[in-house]
Scaffold this active site. Structure first.
Site, PDB file in Angstrom:
ATOM      1  N   LYS A 143       0.828  -1.201   0.000  1.00 44.83           N
ATOM      2  CA  LYS A 143       0.000   0.000   0.000  1.00 44.83           C
ATOM      3  C   LYS A 143       0.866   1.256   0.000  1.00 44.83           C
ATOM      4  O   LYS A 143       0.684   2.152  -0.836  1.00 44.83           O
ATOM      5  CB  LYS A 143      -0.927   0.011   1.218  1.00 44.83           C
ATOM      6  CG  LYS A 143      -1.701   1.308   1.378  1.00 44.83           C
ATOM      7  CD  LYS A 143      -2.420   1.369   2.712  1.00 44.83           C
ATOM      8  CE  LYS A 143      -2.948   2.765   2.982  1.00 44.83           C
ATOM      9  NZ  LYS A 143      -3.558   2.902   4.317  1.00 44.83           N
ATOM     10  N   ASP A 161      -6.624   0.585   0.438  1.00 44.13           N
ATOM     11  CA  ASP A 161      -6.789   0.935   1.843  1.00 44.13           C
ATOM     12  C   ASP A 161      -8.142   0.406   2.301  1.00 44.13           C
ATOM     13  O   ASP A 161      -8.819  -0.332   1.581  1.00 44.13           O
ATOM     14  CB  ASP A 161      -6.654   2.450   2.058  1.00 44.13           C
ATOM     15  CG  ASP A 161      -7.858   3.216   1.527  1.00 44.13           C
ATOM     16  OD1 ASP A 161      -8.646   2.637   0.735  1.00 44.13           O
ATOM     17  OD2 ASP A 161      -8.021   4.384   1.897  1.00 44.13           O
TER      18      ASP A 161
END
Length: 234
Positions: A143, A161
């Site tokens: 991420k 996310d």
């Protein structure tokens, strides 16, 4: 009697036609079109930064913390530590205290110092650009790496996310729970020029309308594609 090959083909077909007779890529295109019409395509990173290393550290800090809180903390943090070298030389306890209002500050402070040291030792203080290099840094997962790739290097990437995970599942674009598998699902289905834009659209959408608890379905402009709309509305 249906042979094994026919059964396997039909299973593969239904993987791409999970909602009536609309192919998955067509469904994704329709969703992207609606998102563009309602949320626009302007790309904006919610974390404040002036340099690549600042965005890297801010993204490490943002794990399980709001961008707004991170921006408040880094406003003073980047005045005190004004370079990668200064973070590499930081005292652990002092840095912990500096970021104390952010969750998991013990591990984040340790990772930030370790990350800064590795940047100094292996990359001459510069932030590297490949997924392999980035994820080798302490505290950096896919991420965080994809945030850097997309914002700093203009390398199209999908950042998974909590909002992207939740809403992509609600929209039927993935059935996975693992963020990396969701990333690959979305990369297959979304047009590449919308990977980063989709991230920002969904984050905004997830904060204002399609919230985790009590989603505002009456204000949603994409309910026709929501797989949970019946149970959510009820």
């Amino acid at each position: 009697m249906i042979g094994r090959a026919a059964l396997e083909y039909r299973a593969q077909l239904f993987e791409y036609l999970p909602f009536g007779d609309m192919p998955m890529k067509k469904r994704a295109q329709e969703i992207v079109k609606i998102l563009d019409e309602n949320l626009g395509t302007d790309y904006k990173c919610y974390l404040n930064y002036d340099t690549p290393w600042q965005l890297l550290i801010s993204t490490i800090l943002s794990a399980q913390c709001t961008d707004a809180r991170v921006n408040i903390v880094t406003k003073d943090l980047y005045r005190k530590y004004d370079s990668v070298e200064s973070f590499a030389a930081a005292d652990l306890k002092e840095l912990e205290n500096d970021i104390r209002s952010i969750g998991f500050y013990h591990s984040k402070a340790k990772n930030i110092i370790g990350c800064a040291k590795m940047l100094m030792e292996e990359y001459n203080g510069e932030v590297p650009g490949t997924i392999e290099q980035l994820t080798s840094l302490p505290g950096v997962g896919r991420k965080t790496a994809n945030v850097i790739r997309g914002n700093i290097f203009d390398d199209p990437s999908v950042v998974v996310d909590t909002h992207v995970k939740r809403i992509s599942k609600r929209l039927g674009l993935t059935k996975e729970d693992d963020p990396e598998k969701i990333e690959y699902d979305l990369m297959k289905k979304l047009p590449k020029d919308h990977w980063i834009i989709y991230n920002m659209q969904i984050i905004s959408f997830g904060r204002t309308i399609c919230t985790a608890r009590n989603p505002k379905c009456d204000k949603c402009f994409i309910t026709e594609y929501c797989t949970e709309k019946k149970s959510v509305v009820e």
